[in-house]
Each structure stands twice: as C-alpha cells, then as structure tokens.
Scaffold this motif. Structure first.
Motif, mmCIF file in Angstrom:
data_model
loop_
_atom_site.group_PDB
_atom_site.id
_atom_site.type_symbol
_atom_site.label_atom_id
_atom_site.label_comp_id
_atom_site.label_asym_id
_atom_site.label_seq_id
_atom_site.Cartn_x
_atom_site.Cartn_y
_atom_site.Cartn_z
ATOM 1 N N PRO A 251 9.814 170.219 -82.621
ATOM 2 C CA PRO A 251 9.243 171.258 -83.314
ATOM 3 C C PRO A 251 8.558 170.515 -84.539
ATOM 4 O O PRO A 251 7.321 170.814 -85.175
ATOM 5 C CB PRO A 251 10.098 172.409 -83.728
ATOM 6 N N ASN B 40 5.622 168.481 -83.608
ATOM 7 C CA ASN B 40 4.554 169.178 -82.983
ATOM 8 C C ASN B 40 3.815 169.608 -84.416
ATOM 9 O O ASN B 40 2.729 169.639 -84.595
ATOM 10 C CB ASN B 40 4.889 170.222 -82.137
ATOM 11 N N THR B 41 4.705 170.128 -85.456
ATOM 12 C CA THR B 41 3.923 170.593 -86.685
ATOM 13 C C THR B 41 3.182 169.463 -87.363
ATOM 14 O O THR B 41 2.083 169.715 -87.996
ATOM 15 C CB THR B 41 4.979 171.452 -87.542
ATOM 16 N N ILE C 184 -1.047 169.407 -88.012
ATOM 17 C CA ILE C 184 -1.309 169.328 -89.423
ATOM 18 C C ILE C 184 -2.301 167.875 -89.382
ATOM 19 O O ILE C 184 -3.444 167.808 -90.018
ATOM 20 C CB ILE C 184 -0.287 169.138 -90.657
#
Length: 173
Positions: free
Chosen positions: A29, A32-33, A37
């Motif tokens: 996660p 993925n963030t 971004i």
C-alpha cells in the motif's frame, strides 16, 4: 509509443514489480501510494509544460488572419475562411443528423397518432420540426442546395454521360 523517456510510464508498475520481487505485503500500500503520487506529479509536469500551447496556436492563427486581411481584404478573407472551414457541409451534416433523430423518434413512438398517418406525413412533419431555429433553417437551405446539385448532376449524367463531369462547376450555391 517511441518515447525518449520510457521510465516516465513506469510509476504505475512499481507495486507490480514489488510483488514480483517478493516484497512483504504490508509495503505494497505504501508503494502504491508513492506510485500514485509520482504519476500525479508527472501529469502535472506535462500539463504545466504544455499549458501555453493553445495560446500560442491562437496567437499564430490571429497573425495569419491579420496577414491575410492585409493582402486580400475582408471579402476574400471571408470566402477563404468559408471554404476552409467547410461551413456548408457542416450545416448539411447538422441538419441531416437533426432530421434523422427527429424521424427516428417519431418512428419509435408507434402509439402516437403522428406515426399512424403515413411515411410522407412523417417525413414532412419531421422536416417541419427541424426548422425551429435559424441554424437549422440554414442547414435546410444547404441540404436543399446539395440535393439540387445531386439532381443537376444526375441530369447531366443522363444527357451527356461521363463527359459532363470533365470540368464541373463547384459554385452551385
């Protein structure tokens, strides 16, 4: 895509590559963030670097129109823009689409008393309802103009054969 910088498209692949490399699941996660971004930053960079392009194109078009106006005067400029923008053909297509949509809506509503009258009545009522605005009325005039040109060409072809189209007149309007 033949890009010189293919690494710009690699940010969304970071979570997939991390999973293929065997990284633990709790880091996915966060990765993925980070990838999202990074993708947003790339999109903002590309949009920011190309924000002036429409204004530069509009300025170039205005300069070109000003040069043509100096050389050819106003009437010739209007005729040139009229032919380059294909205004008659645009109005023709607009009216034909409007007419076909109106006709299909009449045919789809089989319960209405208008659909029970007959095909000629449907065609005429559809054409009448398609002339409610000045733009659609101009579209009808160009449609009639092109229809008259087609009938004229058919008559020429019937009377003279293929020789009638050797030096055709495009100024039928």
């Amino acid at each position: 895509m033949r890009s010189r910088r293919p690494w710009l498209f690699g940010a969304p692949l970071l979570p997939v590559l991390a999973r293929l490399c065997g990284l633990p699941l709790h880091t996915l996660p966060v990765l993925n963030t980070f990838a999202a971004i990074l993708t947003v930053l790339e999109v903002i960079y590309v949009l920011g670097s190309h924000v002036l392009v429409p204004f530069q194109l509009a300025a170039a078009a205005c300069r070109e129109v000003a040069q043509a106006l100096e050389v050819y005067r106003l009437v010739a400029l209007g005729v040139s823009l009229w032919s380059q923008l294909a205004v008659p053909l645009l109005f023709l297509v607009f009216w034909l689409v409007l007419f076909s949509l109106r006709l299909s809506s009449f045919l789809a509503s089989s319960g209405s008393p208008l659909a029970q009258q007959g095909l000629l009545f449907l065609l005429l009522s559809s054409a009448a309802e398609c002339c409610s605005t000045p733009y659609s009325l101009v579209g009808l005039t160009f449609t009639v103009s092109y229809l008259a040109l087609g009938v004229l060409n058919l008559c020429k072809f019937y009377l003279l054969g293929f020789g009638a189209f050797q030096n055709g007149n495009v100024m039928h309007r």
